[in-house]
Design a protein around this motif. Structure first.
Motif, PDB file in Angstrom:
ATOM      1  N   ILE A  34       0.834  -1.208   0.000  1.00 32.75           N
ATOM      2  CA  ILE A  34       0.000   0.000   0.000  1.00 32.75           C
ATOM      3  C   ILE A  34       0.866   1.255   0.000  1.00 32.75           C
ATOM      4  O   ILE A  34       0.598   2.217  -0.725  1.00 32.75           O
ATOM      5  CB  ILE A  34      -0.956  -0.022   1.208  1.00 32.75           C
ATOM      6  CG1 ILE A  34      -2.031  -1.096   0.987  1.00 32.75           C
ATOM      7  CG2 ILE A  34      -1.606   1.345   1.419  1.00 32.75           C
ATOM      8  CD1 ILE A  34      -2.955  -1.310   2.163  1.00 32.75           C
ATOM      9  N   LEU A  35       1.948   1.247   0.798  1.00 31.02           N
ATOM     10  CA  LEU A  35       2.851   2.403   0.816  1.00 31.02           C
ATOM     11  C   LEU A  35       3.429   2.660  -0.569  1.00 31.02           C
ATOM     12  O   LEU A  35       3.449   3.802  -1.049  1.00 31.02           O
ATOM     13  CB  LEU A  35       3.981   2.162   1.818  1.00 31.02           C
ATOM     14  CG  LEU A  35       5.075   3.247   1.838  1.00 31.02           C
ATOM     15  CD1 LEU A  35       4.519   4.550   2.379  1.00 31.02           C
ATOM     16  CD2 LEU A  35       6.280   2.793   2.651  1.00 31.02           C
ATOM     17  N   VAL A  36       3.905   1.615  -1.222  1.00 28.93           N
ATOM     18  CA  VAL A  36       4.483   1.761  -2.554  1.00 28.93           C
ATOM     19  C   VAL A  36       3.462   2.323  -3.536  1.00 28.93           C
ATOM     20  O   VAL A  36       3.767   3.232  -4.328  1.00 28.93           O
ATOM     21  CB  VAL A  36       5.023   0.398  -3.055  1.00 28.93           C
ATOM     22  CG1 VAL A  36       5.319   0.445  -4.552  1.00 28.93           C
ATOM     23  CG2 VAL A  36       6.278   0.021  -2.287  1.00 28.93           C
TER      24      VAL A  36
ATOM     25  N   LEU B 267      -5.940  -0.507  -5.919  1.00 28.65           N
ATOM     26  CA  LEU B 267      -5.876  -1.668  -5.040  1.00 28.65           C
ATOM     27  C   LEU B 267      -7.243  -2.288  -4.775  1.00 28.65           C
ATOM     28  O   LEU B 267      -7.340  -3.329  -4.124  1.00 28.65           O
ATOM     29  CB  LEU B 267      -5.225  -1.263  -3.703  1.00 28.65           C
ATOM     30  CG  LEU B 267      -3.742  -0.886  -3.778  1.00 28.65           C
ATOM     31  CD1 LEU B 267      -3.294  -0.223  -2.479  1.00 28.65           C
ATOM     32  CD2 LEU B 267      -2.880  -2.115  -4.066  1.00 28.65           C
ATOM     33  N   GLY B 268      -8.296  -1.633  -5.268  1.00 30.14           N
ATOM     34  CA  GLY B 268      -9.648  -2.157  -5.088  1.00 30.14           C
ATOM     35  C   GLY B 268     -10.133  -2.089  -3.656  1.00 30.14           C
ATOM     36  O   GLY B 268     -10.823  -2.999  -3.175  1.00 30.14           O
ATOM     37  N   THR B 269      -9.786  -0.996  -2.961  1.00 30.38           N
ATOM     38  CA  THR B 269     -10.203  -0.852  -1.575  1.00 30.38           C
ATOM     39  C   THR B 269     -10.640   0.584  -1.317  1.00 30.38           C
ATOM     40  O   THR B 269     -10.776   1.380  -2.249  1.00 30.38           O
ATOM     41  CB  THR B 269      -9.056  -1.257  -0.623  1.00 30.38           C
ATOM     42  OG1 THR B 269      -9.543  -1.267   0.719  1.00 30.38           O
ATOM     43  CG2 THR B 269      -7.870  -0.311  -0.743  1.00 30.38           C
ATOM     44  N   GLN B 270     -10.842   0.935  -0.045  1.00 28.12           N
ATOM     45  CA  GLN B 270     -11.318   2.255   0.317  1.00 28.12           C
ATOM     46  C   GLN B 270     -10.159   3.171   0.710  1.00 28.12           C
ATOM     47  O   GLN B 270      -9.154   2.728   1.276  1.00 28.12           O
ATOM     48  CB  GLN B 270     -12.297   2.153   1.497  1.00 28.12           C
ATOM     49  CG  GLN B 270     -13.525   1.311   1.205  1.00 28.12           C
ATOM     50  CD  GLN B 270     -14.381   1.926   0.108  1.00 28.12           C
ATOM     51  OE1 GLN B 270     -14.615   3.142   0.093  1.00 28.12           O
ATOM     52  NE2 GLN B 270     -14.843   1.094  -0.811  1.00 28.12           N
TER      53      GLN B 270
ATOM     54  N   TYR C 292      -9.230   2.949   4.354  1.00 28.82           N
ATOM     55  CA  TYR C 292      -8.413   1.788   4.710  1.00 28.82           C
ATOM     56  C   TYR C 292      -6.943   2.052   4.388  1.00 28.82           C
ATOM     57  O   TYR C 292      -6.050   1.748   5.192  1.00 28.82           O
ATOM     58  CB  TYR C 292      -8.899   0.554   3.968  1.00 28.82           C
ATOM     59  CG  TYR C 292      -8.014  -0.657   4.156  1.00 28.82           C
ATOM     60  CD1 TYR C 292      -7.991  -1.346   5.368  1.00 28.82           C
ATOM     61  CD2 TYR C 292      -7.178  -1.105   3.128  1.00 28.82           C
ATOM     62  CE1 TYR C 292      -7.169  -2.451   5.547  1.00 28.82           C
ATOM     63  CE2 TYR C 292      -6.354  -2.207   3.306  1.00 28.82           C
ATOM     64  CZ  TYR C 292      -6.362  -2.874   4.515  1.00 28.82           C
ATOM     65  OH  TYR C 292      -5.536  -3.961   4.697  1.00 28.82           O
ATOM     66  N   VAL C 293      -6.690   2.641   3.218  1.00 27.15           N
ATOM     67  CA  VAL C 293      -5.319   2.970   2.822  1.00 27.15           C
ATOM     68  C   VAL C 293      -4.702   3.929   3.833  1.00 27.15           C
ATOM     69  O   VAL C 293      -3.564   3.750   4.284  1.00 27.15           O
ATOM     70  CB  VAL C 293      -5.294   3.567   1.403  1.00 27.15           C
ATOM     71  CG1 VAL C 293      -3.908   4.133   1.073  1.00 27.15           C
ATOM     72  CG2 VAL C 293      -5.693   2.520   0.377  1.00 27.15           C
ATOM     73  N   SER C 294      -5.458   4.975   4.202  1.00 30.58           N
ATOM     74  CA  SER C 294      -4.961   5.957   5.162  1.00 30.58           C
ATOM     75  C   SER C 294      -4.675   5.305   6.519  1.00 30.58           C
ATOM     76  O   SER C 294      -3.656   5.599   7.156  1.00 30.58           O
ATOM     77  CB  SER C 294      -5.987   7.082   5.318  1.00 30.58           C
ATOM     78  OG  SER C 294      -5.525   8.056   6.218  1.00 30.58           O
TER      79      SER C 294
ATOM     80  N   ALA D 110      -1.010   4.990   8.459  1.00 27.11           N
ATOM     81  CA  ALA D 110      -0.873   5.490   9.836  1.00 27.11           C
ATOM     82  C   ALA D 110      -0.338   4.398  10.759  1.00 27.11           C
ATOM     83  O   ALA D 110       0.520   4.650  11.613  1.00 27.11           O
ATOM     84  CB  ALA D 110      -2.221   6.014  10.326  1.00 27.11           C
ATOM     85  N   GLN D 111      -0.838   3.180  10.602  1.00 26.76           N
ATOM     86  CA  GLN D 111      -0.357   2.055  11.411  1.00 26.76           C
ATOM     87  C   GLN D 111       1.117   1.776  11.154  1.00 26.76           C
ATOM     88  O   GLN D 111       1.890   1.521  12.080  1.00 26.76           O
ATOM     89  CB  GLN D 111      -1.190   0.806  11.118  1.00 26.76           C
ATOM     90  CG  GLN D 111      -2.623   0.873  11.623  1.00 26.76           C
ATOM     91  CD  GLN D 111      -3.461  -0.285  11.111  1.00 26.76           C
ATOM     92  OE1 GLN D 111      -3.058  -1.016  10.205  1.00 26.76           O
ATOM     93  NE2 GLN D 111      -4.662  -0.454  11.698  1.00 26.76           N
ATOM     94  N   LEU D 112       1.521   1.832   9.871  1.00 20.58           N
ATOM     95  CA  LEU D 112       2.915   1.579   9.523  1.00 20.58           C
ATOM     96  C   LEU D 112       3.820   2.645  10.132  1.00 20.58           C
ATOM     97  O   LEU D 112       4.899   2.335  10.674  1.00 20.58           O
ATOM     98  CB  LEU D 112       3.070   1.545   8.005  1.00 20.58           C
ATOM     99  CG  LEU D 112       4.478   1.274   7.463  1.00 20.58           C
ATOM    100  CD1 LEU D 112       5.006  -0.068   7.966  1.00 20.58           C
ATOM    101  CD2 LEU D 112       4.480   1.313   5.932  1.00 20.58           C
TER     102      LEU D 112
END
Length: 319
Positions: free
Chosen positions: A8-10, A25-28, A31-33, A37-39
């Motif tokens: 996701i970062l890349v 990525l076929g997501t929201q 979720y990406v944000s 943030a978790q990383l």
């Protein structure tokens, strides 16, 4: 830290957008944000600077990105290596090349590639910009001219041959130059981009030590070879073209060679891919096809030019 977080970062850094990354990525977006943030929390480091209009990568974020690309590439390469012996090319091939050479040849290669390999798709970007294959996620590039990046593997496909041309009407009106010095008395149409932007180098009979330089003045400078061809067809002067671009008009008698014994140097064409990546079957299949197709196309254009040059002078517009 997980592969999903790195992936996701890349994608966020490559696209420059949380929204675009989420779409690919076929997501929201939320979720990406949240994953980013978790990383950052796990690493205890700020990887991205966010504003209302754009994101930028911090210095440590760039370091993490470089390593993430390598890690993800290694995982992908390992999977490919296991299956390569039995794999039909599959998946999406991300390809980039220049607009002109894309129109000349690469488009036909892509058509044949897709016909041969029903399990692949192609995402191609025609651009005059030299893209960063690693950072922007491309598998292969077709590049005309010198390749200078040490991180890339460059496989030669062949060379583009060039010559000087004009239309018969222009030569009937202005006369035919007999030596490069005579070009000073003519209207010149010059390409203003790439290796030829500083003028023409003309080599007599392939003897490079006797080469001469023609720098103008030009009546017209333009950064597109198709525009050069169109200007010549409209009787605006003498210009230099790749034989592949000139051939159709040459066969039709709408353009004729000028100073056929003086030729510009050829320019190499390469298929380029990141040196850090295992060469997947989809990339290898496309490069192999390009290697098999390109020399024949260029040779046909060269032979046709030589044939036209050997015809009687009046065919060339001489009065």
């Amino acid at each position: 830290m997980t592969l999903e977080q790195l992936r996701i970062l890349v994608k966020v850094i490559q696209t420059g957008s949380f929204t675009r990354a989420a779409e690919l990525l076929g997501t929201q977006k939320s979720y990406v944000s949240r994953v980013i943030a978790q990383l950052e929390a796990e690493l205890e480091a700020k990887l991205l600077e966010r504003t209302t209009r754009a994101i930028s990568v911090t210095e440590i974020g760039r370091e993490v990105f470089e390593r993430a690309v390598g890690i993800l590439g290694a995982v992908e390469d390992t999977t490919r290596l296991v299956h390569s012996a039995r794999d039909e090319p599959r998946g999406q091939l991300r390809l980039t090349c220049g607009v002109e050479f894309g129109m000349l040849a690469v488009g036909r290669w892509i058509d044949e590639y897709l016909e041969r390999h029903p399990l692949v798709s192609v995402d191609v970007e025609y651009t005059s910009r030299v893209l960063d294959l690693v950072h922007e996620g491309f598998d292969v590039a077709i590049r005309v001219g010198r390749v200078q990046e040490s991180r890339l593997v460059a496989r030669p496909l062949g060379q583009l041959d060039y010559a000087l041309f004009a239309c018969p009407h222009y030569l009937a009106r202005r006369g035919r130059p007999k030596t490069p010095d005579d070009l000073a008395e003519h209207s010149l149409v010059m390409f203003s981009g790439g290796a030829h932007r500083r003028g023409w180098t003309l080599i007599p009979g392939g003897v490079e030590r006797d080469a001469v330089k023609v720098e103008g003045p030009a009546r017209l400078r333009v950064n597109n070879s198709f525009a050069v061809r169109d200007a010549l067809l409209h009787s605006l002067g003498i210009g230099q073209l790749p034989l592949l671009i000139a051939m159709e008009s040459l066969v039709a008698g709408r353009l004729v060679p000028v100073l056929p014994d003086w030729r510009p140097p050829s320019v190499l064409v390469h298929a380029v891919y990141p040196s850090s990546r295992y060469l997947s079957s989809k990339v290898r299949a496309f490069i192999d096809l390009a290697v098999s197709r390109f020399p024949g196309e260029n040779e046909l254009a060269r032979m046709e030019t030589e044939r036209i040059c050997s015809l009687p002078a009046k065919r060339h517009g001489k009065r």
